[in-house]
Design a protein around this motif. Structure first.
Motif, short mmCIF file in Angstrom:
data_model
loop_
_atom_site.label_atom_id
_atom_site.label_comp_id
_atom_site.label_asym_id
_atom_site.label_seq_id
_atom_site.Cartn_x
_atom_site.Cartn_y
_atom_site.Cartn_z
N MET A 55 -0.95 -38.79 -26.43
CA MET A 55 -1.70 -38.32 -27.59
C MET A 55 -0.86 -38.47 -28.86
SD MET A 55 -4.79 -37.09 -26.98
CE MET A 55 -5.13 -35.75 -28.12
N ARG A 56 -1.56 -38.62 -29.99
CA ARG A 56 -0.96 -38.70 -31.32
C ARG A 56 -0.16 -39.98 -31.54
NH1 ARG A 56 0.63 -32.50 -33.13
NH2 ARG A 56 -0.97 -31.44 -31.89
N ALA A 57 -0.37 -40.98 -30.70
CA ALA A 57 0.27 -42.28 -30.92
C ALA A 57 -0.80 -43.34 -31.12
CB ALA A 57 1.17 -42.62 -29.73
N GLU A 58 -1.92 -42.94 -31.72
CA GLU A 58 -3.06 -43.85 -31.84
C GLU A 58 -2.74 -45.06 -32.72
OE1 GLU A 58 -4.56 -39.86 -30.67
OE2 GLU A 58 -3.20 -40.57 -32.25
N THR A 59 -2.08 -44.85 -33.84
CA THR A 59 -1.77 -45.96 -34.74
C THR A 59 -0.82 -46.95 -34.07
OG1 THR A 59 -2.08 -44.54 -36.68
CG2 THR A 59 -0.87 -46.59 -37.00
N GLU A 60 0.19 -46.44 -33.41
CA GLU A 60 1.14 -47.29 -32.68
C GLU A 60 0.41 -48.09 -31.60
OE1 GLU A 60 4.47 -46.56 -29.20
OE2 GLU A 60 4.16 -44.99 -30.69
N ALA A 129 -26.54 -32.98 -34.90
CA ALA A 129 -25.24 -33.29 -35.49
C ALA A 129 -24.18 -33.27 -34.40
CB ALA A 129 -24.89 -32.28 -36.58
N VAL A 130 -23.19 -34.15 -34.51
CA VAL A 130 -22.04 -34.14 -33.62
C VAL A 130 -20.82 -33.74 -34.45
CG1 VAL A 130 -20.57 -35.50 -32.10
CG2 VAL A 130 -23.03 -35.92 -32.15
N ILE A 131 -20.14 -32.68 -34.02
CA ILE A 131 -19.02 -32.13 -34.78
C ILE A 131 -17.85 -31.89 -33.84
CG2 ILE A 131 -18.21 -30.19 -36.21
CD1 ILE A 131 -21.14 -29.74 -37.04
N SER A 132 -16.68 -32.37 -34.21
CA SER A 132 -15.48 -32.11 -33.44
C SER A 132 -14.80 -30.84 -33.96
CB SER A 132 -14.50 -33.28 -33.55
OG SER A 132 -13.25 -32.93 -32.98
N LEU A 133 -14.36 -29.99 -33.03
CA LEU A 133 -13.64 -28.77 -33.44
C LEU A 133 -12.14 -28.99 -33.53
CD1 LEU A 133 -15.43 -25.84 -31.55
CD2 LEU A 133 -15.96 -26.89 -33.77
N SER A 134 -11.68 -30.22 -33.30
CA SER A 134 -10.25 -30.49 -33.44
C SER A 134 -9.87 -30.55 -34.92
CB SER A 134 -9.90 -31.82 -32.78
OG SER A 134 -8.55 -32.16 -33.06
N ASP A 135 -8.86 -29.78 -35.29
CA ASP A 135 -8.41 -29.79 -36.68
C ASP A 135 -7.10 -30.57 -36.85
OD1 ASP A 135 -6.74 -28.03 -35.39
OD2 ASP A 135 -6.97 -26.39 -36.84
N LEU A 136 -6.80 -31.48 -35.91
CA LEU A 136 -5.61 -32.31 -36.06
C LEU A 136 -5.74 -33.26 -37.25
CD1 LEU A 136 -4.81 -33.29 -32.35
CD2 LEU A 136 -3.56 -31.70 -33.82
N LEU A 137 -6.94 -33.79 -37.47
CA LEU A 137 -7.16 -34.74 -38.56
C LEU A 137 -8.15 -34.23 -39.61
CD1 LEU A 137 -7.45 -38.00 -36.39
CD2 LEU A 137 -5.45 -37.16 -37.64
N THR A 138 -8.83 -33.13 -39.32
CA THR A 138 -9.82 -32.56 -40.23
C THR A 138 -9.50 -31.10 -40.46
OG1 THR A 138 -11.49 -34.04 -39.30
CG2 THR A 138 -12.29 -32.20 -40.63
N PRO A 139 -9.35 -30.65 -41.71
CA PRO A 139 -9.03 -29.24 -41.96
C PRO A 139 -10.12 -28.30 -41.42
CG PRO A 139 -8.76 -30.57 -43.95
CD PRO A 139 -9.45 -31.44 -42.94
#
Length: 249
Positions: A55-60, A129-139
């Protein structure tokens, strides 16, 4: 032109992938993806080379896929569900300016809103609506605003990433917010481990949903004011008249 596939693998079982997705993976020499997603298809394609990251290595991960494609390898980037719904398609395009020789082909998959919805019945039969509750990339304040507006608009809502080890109370927080405008008896549902071992589903009320412990392998469905239970399933009517008998022939 060098080809890079960005493939939605659905919930990860080969029988639930689109035919186009299976064909793209068969054509590919190298499959690049998050370790968990790679493990879902590894047994189906034992002859492939897998390049994985956590996880968190998406750009790489996406940059490496583009580099491999530029080296004349046939590459697929694995995305859970659909490649364009919380998937890697957007990031691949954002990075693609450094690799003009690579042609990108996005291959559609079955996102959890659809595969999970099919298990529950028909929870997304009307506008949703589809909403993600992850706040890693969205405040979180932006997530709250989206939840409020979707609820006020009486949309059915599908929640992705409703909880994790670090976000144990996010589903409860979301439900508390929705209860400001929705009735506690609103029909809801959730599915865990879609198309995987241990798959389970439940239809319950919004008030009952508040006490459910969520995790990352769970997809949550919040009904609108018209959503009902029918034979144990969650159904959001489209609004077709039921009292009119019309001859088809």
């Amino acid at each position: 032109m060098k080809k890079l596939y960005v493939v939605g693998i659905g919930p990860g079982s080969q029988e639930r992938m689109t035919g186009e997705a299976v064909e793209a993976l068969r054509k590919s020499e190298i499959l690049v993806g998050y370790t968990l997603y790679a493990d879902l298809v590894r047994d189906f394609f034992p002859d492939k080379v897998f390049v994985t990251t956590g996880m968190r290595a998406e750009t790489e991960r996406c940059r490496r896929a583009l580099e491999l494609s530029a080296e004349d390898k046939v590459v697929s980037v694995l995305c859970s569900g659909d490649a364009g719904v919380y998937g890697m398609a957007g990031l691949i395009y954002e990075l693609s300016s450094d690799f003009p020789e690579v042609e990108i082909q996005v291959v559609a998959g079955v996102t959890a809103a659809l595969s999970g919805g099919a298990i529950l019945g028909a929870p997304l039969g009307h506008d949703f609506a589809v909403i993600s509750l992850s706040d890693l990339l969205t405040p979180w304040d932006k997530i709250e605003k989206r939840l409020r507006l979707a609820s006020e608009a009486d949309l059915a809502i599908c929640l992705y990433n409703p909880g994790s080890h670090h976000r144990r109370d996010y589903l409860q927080r979301a439900v508390d917010l929705l209860l400001e405008t929705k009735d506690g008896t609103t029909v809801c549902g959730y599915v865990r481990n879609i198309a995987r071992e241990g798959e389970s589903a439940c239809v319950l009320t919004l008030r009952e949903l508040r006490d459910v412990q969520a995790d990352m392998l769970m997809t949550v469905f919040i009904g609108n004011s018209q959503t009902v239970r029918i034979a144990g399933h969650m159904v959001t009517p489209r609004g077709y008249p039921l009292d009119e008998k019309k001859k088809l022939f």
